[in-house]
Motif scaffolding. Structure first.
Motif, PDB file in Angstrom:
ATOM      1  N   PHE A  28       0.842  -1.196   0.000  1.00  0.00           N
ATOM      2  CA  PHE A  28       0.000   0.000   0.000  1.00  0.00           C
ATOM      3  C   PHE A  28       0.879   1.249   0.000  1.00  0.00           C
ATOM      4  CE2 PHE A  28      -4.649  -0.515   1.579  1.00  0.00           C
ATOM      5  CZ  PHE A  28      -4.934  -1.329   0.499  1.00  0.00           C
ATOM      6  N   GLN A  29       2.006   1.189   0.707  1.00  0.00           N
ATOM      7  CA  GLN A  29       2.907   2.351   0.755  1.00  0.00           C
ATOM      8  C   GLN A  29       3.425   2.685  -0.640  1.00  0.00           C
ATOM      9  OE1 GLN A  29       3.665   4.302   3.684  1.00  0.00           O
ATOM     10  NE2 GLN A  29       4.126   5.612   1.924  1.00  0.00           N
ATOM     11  N   ILE A  31       1.905   2.191  -3.473  1.00  0.00           N
ATOM     12  CA  ILE A  31       0.816   2.844  -4.210  1.00  0.00           C
ATOM     13  C   ILE A  31       0.640   4.275  -3.728  1.00  0.00           C
ATOM     14  CG2 ILE A  31      -1.674   2.833  -4.657  1.00  0.00           C
ATOM     15  CD1 ILE A  31      -1.510  -0.255  -4.464  1.00  0.00           C
ATOM     16  N   ALA A  32       0.617   4.452  -2.421  1.00  0.00           N
ATOM     17  CA  ALA A  32       0.451   5.806  -1.853  1.00  0.00           C
ATOM     18  C   ALA A  32       1.545   6.731  -2.375  1.00  0.00           C
ATOM     19  CB  ALA A  32       0.471   5.739  -0.333  1.00  0.00           C
ATOM     20  N   ASN A  33       2.776   6.267  -2.390  1.00  0.00           N
ATOM     21  CA  ASN A  33       3.889   7.076  -2.894  1.00  0.00           C
ATOM     22  C   ASN A  33       3.674   7.467  -4.353  1.00  0.00           C
ATOM     23  OD1 ASN A  33       5.128   6.792  -0.400  1.00  0.00           O
ATOM     24  ND2 ASN A  33       6.593   5.259  -1.102  1.00  0.00           N
ATOM     25  N   ARG A  34       3.197   6.529  -5.155  1.00  0.00           N
ATOM     26  CA  ARG A  34       3.041   6.784  -6.589  1.00  0.00           C
ATOM     27  C   ARG A  34       1.896   7.740  -6.902  1.00  0.00           C
ATOM     28  NH1 ARG A  34       4.991   1.652 -10.005  1.00  0.00           N
ATOM     29  NH2 ARG A  34       4.225   2.979 -11.672  1.00  0.00           N
ATOM     30  N   ILE A  35       0.858   7.730  -6.074  1.00  0.00           N
ATOM     31  CA  ILE A  35      -0.264   8.635  -6.366  1.00  0.00           C
ATOM     32  C   ILE A  35      -0.245   9.889  -5.486  1.00  0.00           C
ATOM     33  CG2 ILE A  35      -1.710   6.823  -7.339  1.00  0.00           C
ATOM     34  CD1 ILE A  35      -3.346   6.771  -4.784  1.00  0.00           C
ATOM     35  N   GLY A  36       0.768   9.985  -4.631  1.00  0.00           N
ATOM     36  CA  GLY A  36       0.966  11.212  -3.862  1.00  0.00           C
ATOM     37  C   GLY A  36       0.008  11.420  -2.711  1.00  0.00           C
ATOM     38  N   ILE A  37      -0.328  10.334  -1.998  1.00  0.00           N
ATOM     39  CA  ILE A  37      -1.159  10.453  -0.804  1.00  0.00           C
ATOM     40  C   ILE A  37      -0.484   9.718   0.345  1.00  0.00           C
ATOM     41  CG2 ILE A  37      -3.311  10.638  -2.134  1.00  0.00           C
ATOM     42  CD1 ILE A  37      -3.897   7.698  -1.312  1.00  0.00           C
ATOM     43  N   LYS A  38      -1.025   9.877   1.527  1.00  0.00           N
ATOM     44  CA  LYS A  38      -0.506   9.144   2.685  1.00  0.00           C
ATOM     45  C   LYS A  38      -1.153   7.755   2.709  1.00  0.00           C
ATOM     46  CE  LYS A  38       0.603  13.124   5.492  1.00  0.00           C
ATOM     47  NZ  LYS A  38       2.022  13.103   5.239  1.00  0.00           N
ATOM     48  N   LYS A  39      -0.377   6.779   3.154  1.00  0.00           N
ATOM     49  CA  LYS A  39      -0.838   5.392   3.178  1.00  0.00           C
ATOM     50  C   LYS A  39      -2.187   5.225   3.892  1.00  0.00           C
ATOM     51  CE  LYS A  39       0.548   0.885   4.979  1.00  0.00           C
ATOM     52  NZ  LYS A  39       1.613   0.153   5.659  1.00  0.00           N
ATOM     53  N   PRO A  40      -2.406   5.854   5.061  1.00  0.00           N
ATOM     54  CA  PRO A  40      -3.701   5.667   5.723  1.00  0.00           C
ATOM     55  C   PRO A  40      -4.896   6.117   4.867  1.00  0.00           C
ATOM     56  CG  PRO A  40      -2.116   6.576   7.268  1.00  0.00           C
ATOM     57  CD  PRO A  40      -1.468   6.608   5.913  1.00  0.00           C
ATOM     58  N   SER A  41      -4.661   7.029   3.938  1.00  0.00           N
ATOM     59  CA  SER A  41      -5.748   7.493   3.065  1.00  0.00           C
ATOM     60  C   SER A  41      -6.257   6.369   2.158  1.00  0.00           C
ATOM     61  CB  SER A  41      -5.293   8.664   2.208  1.00  0.00           C
ATOM     62  OG  SER A  41      -4.936   9.758   3.012  1.00  0.00           O
ATOM     63  N   LEU A  42      -5.390   5.425   1.835  1.00  0.00           N
ATOM     64  CA  LEU A  42      -5.832   4.305   0.998  1.00  0.00           C
ATOM     65  C   LEU A  42      -6.884   3.461   1.706  1.00  0.00           C
ATOM     66  CD1 LEU A  42      -2.603   2.985  -0.760  1.00  0.00           C
ATOM     67  CD2 LEU A  42      -4.622   3.982  -1.828  1.00  0.00           C
ATOM     68  N   TYR A  43      -6.797   3.416   3.027  1.00  0.00           N
ATOM     69  CA  TYR A  43      -7.763   2.611   3.783  1.00  0.00           C
ATOM     70  C   TYR A  43      -9.163   3.212   3.760  1.00  0.00           C
ATOM     71  CZ  TYR A  43      -3.972  -0.383   5.286  1.00  0.00           C
ATOM     72  OH  TYR A  43      -2.920  -1.269   5.285  1.00  0.00           O
ATOM     73  N   HIS A  45     -10.451   3.892   1.014  1.00  0.00           N
ATOM     74  CA  HIS A  45     -10.944   3.370  -0.255  1.00  0.00           C
ATOM     75  C   HIS A  45     -10.929   1.848  -0.325  1.00  0.00           C
ATOM     76  CE1 HIS A  45     -10.945   7.427  -1.894  1.00  0.00           C
ATOM     77  NE2 HIS A  45      -9.799   7.585  -1.262  1.00  0.00           N
ATOM     78  N   PHE A  46     -10.010   1.232   0.408  1.00  0.00           N
ATOM     79  CA  PHE A  46      -9.871  -0.234   0.416  1.00  0.00           C
ATOM     80  C   PHE A  46      -9.589  -0.680   1.842  1.00  0.00           C
ATOM     81  CE2 PHE A  46      -8.200   1.437  -3.559  1.00  0.00           C
ATOM     82  CZ  PHE A  46      -9.011   0.796  -4.488  1.00  0.00           C
ATOM     83  N   ALA A  47     -10.355  -1.632   2.316  1.00  0.00           N
ATOM     84  CA  ALA A  47     -10.153  -2.120   3.676  1.00  0.00           C
ATOM     85  C   ALA A  47      -8.831  -2.875   3.816  1.00  0.00           C
ATOM     86  CB  ALA A  47     -11.318  -3.027   4.093  1.00  0.00           C
ATOM     87  N   SER A  48      -8.341  -3.403   2.692  1.00  0.00           N
ATOM     88  CA  SER A  48      -7.117  -4.208   2.727  1.00  0.00           C
ATOM     89  C   SER A  48      -6.520  -4.311   1.327  1.00  0.00           C
ATOM     90  CB  SER A  48      -7.435  -5.617   3.233  1.00  0.00           C
ATOM     91  OG  SER A  48      -8.308  -6.271   2.311  1.00  0.00           O
ATOM     92  N   LYS A  49      -5.316  -4.818   1.257  1.00  0.00           N
ATOM     93  CA  LYS A  49      -4.690  -5.080  -0.033  1.00  0.00           C
ATOM     94  C   LYS A  49      -5.475  -6.163  -0.771  1.00  0.00           C
ATOM     95  CE  LYS A  49      -0.267  -6.209  -2.175  1.00  0.00           C
ATOM     96  NZ  LYS A  49       1.070  -6.736  -1.960  1.00  0.00           N
ATOM     97  N   GLU A  50      -6.045  -7.087  -0.036  1.00  0.00           N
ATOM     98  CA  GLU A  50      -6.884  -8.129  -0.643  1.00  0.00           C
ATOM     99  C   GLU A  50      -8.063  -7.507  -1.387  1.00  0.00           C
ATOM    100  OE1 GLU A  50      -9.690 -11.887   0.845  1.00  0.00           O
ATOM    101  OE2 GLU A  50      -8.223 -11.007   2.200  1.00  0.00           O
ATOM    102  N   GLU A  51      -8.704  -6.531  -0.762  1.00  0.00           N
ATOM    103  CA  GLU A  51      -9.836  -5.858  -1.418  1.00  0.00           C
ATOM    104  C   GLU A  51      -9.370  -5.150  -2.689  1.00  0.00           C
ATOM    105  OE1 GLU A  51     -12.668  -2.080  -0.575  1.00  0.00           O
ATOM    106  OE2 GLU A  51     -12.565  -3.535   1.075  1.00  0.00           O
TER     107      GLU A  51
END
Length: 190
Positions: A28-29, A31-43, A45-51
């Protein structure tokens, strides 16, 4: 439901990383780095990497279904060969794999839900091939001694395998060279 820009970007970047590094090769980190957001922000949108993985498989299936629909009136052999053109396009884009190919290589390490989604997608692609092969036989374009299901398995195996060989030998032309072999396998010879 309309996808947010961040969710869409995360799926696209996740798929790109998946195709280059495999599912277990990114976080997730990353992905967060590539789209320019903080890792917790991905959560959000997605509960997990599995999702996220399930979404990537669903998106790939949707893309494949759209592609198949767009080409459904093309000659049957061209539709089948089109699968290898898709693989070649991936390989020419930073030496990527088809998502199904890379995920199948990691099958045993995937969450059960992703294994099921991957199996469902490969069966969908298999059914698409079987249908095309049956139509080709009925139309008199393909050999009548072919078993459509076994022939679909051969085509899928060639597709998965040639992508690995193309990457290993750094030779993406190997993928398109399989088209002639598929034609030789399927078509009626005078």
């Amino acid at each position: 439901m309309v996808e947010s820009k961040t969710r869409r970007e995360a799926i696209e970047e996740g798929r790109s990383l998946l195709q280059k590094l495999g599912f277990n090769g990114f976080s997730f980190q990353d992905i967060a780095n590539r789209i320019g957001i903080k890792k917790p922000s991905l959560y959000a949108h997605f509960a997990s990497k599995e999702e996220l993985g399930l979404e990537m498989i669903a998106h790939y299936r949707h893309d494949f279904e759209r592609w198949a629909e767009k080409h459904k009136n093309d000659p049957i052999i061209d539709q089948i060969e089109g699968l290898f053109r898709i693989f070649s396009k991936f390989a020419r884009d930073q030496n990527k794999f088809c998502p199904l190919t890379v995920l199948s290589a990691e099958f045993q390490t995937l969450p059960i839900s992703m294994r099921k989604a991957l199996t469902d997608m490969t069966r969908f692609q298999e059914a698409w091939l079987v249908d095309l092969i049956q139509k080709g036989i009925r139309a008199g374009h393909f050999r009548t001694d072919l078993d459509p299901l076994q022939t679909a398995h051969i085509i899928q195996s060639l597709g998965f395998g040639v992508q690995h060989l193309a990457r290993l030998h750094q030779d993406t032309d190997r993928i398109l060279s399989m088209q002639a072999q598929i034609r030789n396998l399927l078509e009626v010879r005078p």
